[in-house]
Design an enzyme around this catalytic site. Structure first.
Site, PDB file in Angstrom:
ATOM      1  CG  ASN A  12      -1.825   1.225   1.453  1.00 18.66           C
ATOM      2  OD1 ASN A  12      -1.809   2.047   0.521  1.00 18.66           O
ATOM      3  ND2 ASN A  12      -2.171   1.426   2.723  1.00 18.66           N
ATOM      4  CD1 TRP A  13       3.655   0.896  -2.562  1.00 23.64           C
ATOM      5  CD2 TRP A  13       3.638   1.888  -4.676  1.00 23.64           C
ATOM      6  NE1 TRP A  13       4.120   0.123  -3.616  1.00 23.64           N
ATOM      7  CE2 TRP A  13       4.338   0.714  -4.903  1.00 23.64           C
ATOM      8  CE3 TRP A  13       3.293   2.697  -6.001  1.00 23.64           C
ATOM      9  CZ2 TRP A  13       4.750   0.304  -6.175  1.00 23.64           C
ATOM     10  CZ3 TRP A  13       3.847   2.263  -6.936  1.00 23.64           C
ATOM     11  CH2 TRP A  13       4.533   1.270  -7.185  1.00 23.64           C
ATOM     12  CE  LYS A  14       0.021   3.452   4.636  1.00 23.08           C
ATOM     13  NZ  LYS A  14      -0.120   3.689   5.976  1.00 23.08           N
ATOM     14  CG  HIS A 104      -6.108   2.096   4.853  1.00 19.80           C
ATOM     15  ND1 HIS A 104      -5.410   3.368   5.658  1.00 19.80           N
ATOM     16  CD2 HIS A 104      -5.017   1.425   4.964  1.00 19.80           C
ATOM     17  CE1 HIS A 104      -4.234   2.942   6.186  1.00 19.80           C
ATOM     18  NE2 HIS A 104      -3.654   1.723   5.602  1.00 19.80           N
ATOM     19  CD  GLU A 106      -3.009   5.739   6.286  1.00 21.72           C
ATOM     20  OE1 GLU A 106      -2.833   5.773   5.243  1.00 21.72           O
ATOM     21  OE2 GLU A 106      -2.087   5.397   7.065  1.00 21.72           O
ATOM     22  CD  GLU A 174      -3.467  -2.308   7.385  1.00 21.54           C
ATOM     23  OE1 GLU A 174      -2.327  -2.439   6.589  1.00 21.54           O
ATOM     24  OE2 GLU A 174      -4.262  -1.213   6.903  1.00 21.54           O
ATOM     25  N   GLY A 180       2.263   2.527  10.799  1.00 23.82           N
ATOM     26  CA  GLY A 180       3.181   3.436  10.616  1.00 23.82           C
ATOM     27  C   GLY A 180       3.890   3.822  11.938  1.00 23.82           C
ATOM     28  CB  SER A 220       5.027  -1.616  12.355  1.00 22.69           C
ATOM     29  OG  SER A 220       4.552  -0.206  12.405  1.00 22.69           O
ATOM     30  N   GLY A 241       2.740  -0.912   4.294  1.00 27.72           N
ATOM     31  CA  GLY A 241       2.899   0.760   3.876  1.00 27.72           C
ATOM     32  C   GLY A 241       4.260   1.003   3.499  1.00 27.72           C
ATOM     33  N   GLY A 242       4.807   1.485   4.688  1.00 32.55           N
ATOM     34  CA  GLY A 242       6.175   2.094   4.407  1.00 32.55           C
ATOM     35  C   GLY A 242       7.167   0.966   4.060  1.00 32.55           C
TER      36      GLY A 242
END
Ligand code: PGA
Length: 262
Positions: A12-14, A104, A106, A174, A180, A220, A241-242
């Protein structure tokens, strides 16, 4: 990791990487996995770039026959019309986009998406032949008040209302506090909640769906902890993500089998 389910590692590159950077990353990831003699059939890899990158990534994947799936990060609950800024599932399907992240945390937090919206978007995805990757998870306040599983279980129950038993879906657990933060859930806690989410799938959609549906852990995930999650029987992959933005790190996550020893 369930015996009959193909693991899924989803990136998930956001809101990161423009279309040129996106193409470069996908190319490098492919090369990295090939260099490492990765068995592409053993693990499904899907990347979720921003909307403006989708066409470029899809063109590259087609031209170079790169065995990755492409997903979108969101879609509209509507098919078309006066919804400025929204993207229809119909348009995504035309681009051969295979899946779409829904709900998600966010989106829930910054765009006020509640369980009703998540259920409507799940229906919209399925209507257009997209696999919904339904995200659920508790905040740290939820965790304190209700424990880990009550909120995600409730979220999934609502999302699965009116979903057919034979629909292909993916569920991502999640915990919001783990996203994150560098502080992943323990494999034991993640397994416990993922097992309860699979029970929800069983209750709503039946045994075949519960056995076939991939339940991911997200929050994470790194190359140093992925193996511990993948050892758990009800965790079938990860939403990253990251860790999906760096070639070497994401490549190592996809090759978790090397760390697990399977
Ligand atoms: P993270 O994000 O891997 O950076 O924690 C996961 C996600 O939000 O899907």
């Amino acid at each position: 990791m369930g015996m009959t389910r193909t693991p899924l590692i989803a990136g998930n590159w956001k809101m990161n990487l423009d279309h040129l950077q996106a193409v470069a990353l996908v190319q490098k990831l492919h090369w990295s996995l090939k260099d490492a003699s990765h068995e592409f059939d053993d693990v499904d890899v899907t990347v979720f770039p921003p909307f403006t990158d989708l066409r470029s990534v899809q063109t590259l994947i087609d031209a170079d026959k790169i065995p990755f799936g492409i997903g979108a990060q969101d879609l509209s609950e509507h098919d078309s019309g006066a919804y400025t800024g929204e993207i229809s599932g119909e348009f995504l399907a035309k681009l051969n986009i295979g899946s779409v992240i829904i709900g998600h945390s966010e989106r829930r937090e910054y765009h006020a998406e509640d369980d009703r919206v998540v259920a409507a978007k799940t229906q919209a995805a399925l209507k257009h032949g997209l696999v919904p990757v339904i995200c659920v998870g508790e905040t740290s306040e939820d965790l304190e008040k209700f424990g880990a599983s009550a909120v995600p279980v409730g979220q999934l129950e609502t999302a699965l209302e009116n979903v057919n038993a034979d629909a292909e879906i993916v569920v991502a657990y999640e915990p919001v506090w783990a996203i994150g933060s560098g502080q992943a859930a323990t494999p034991e806690q993640a397994q416990d909640v993922c097992q309860k989410l699979r029970d929800v799938i069983r209750a709503k959609l039946g045994n075949a769906a519960a056995d076939a549906t991939r339940v991911l852990y997200g929050g994470s995930v790194k190359s140093s902890n992925i193996a511990s999650f993948m050892r758990e029987p009800d965790i079938d992959g990860a939403l990253v993500g990251g860790g999906s933005l760096k070639v070497d790190e994401f490549s190592a996550i996809v090759r978790f089998g090397k760390h697990v020893g399977v």
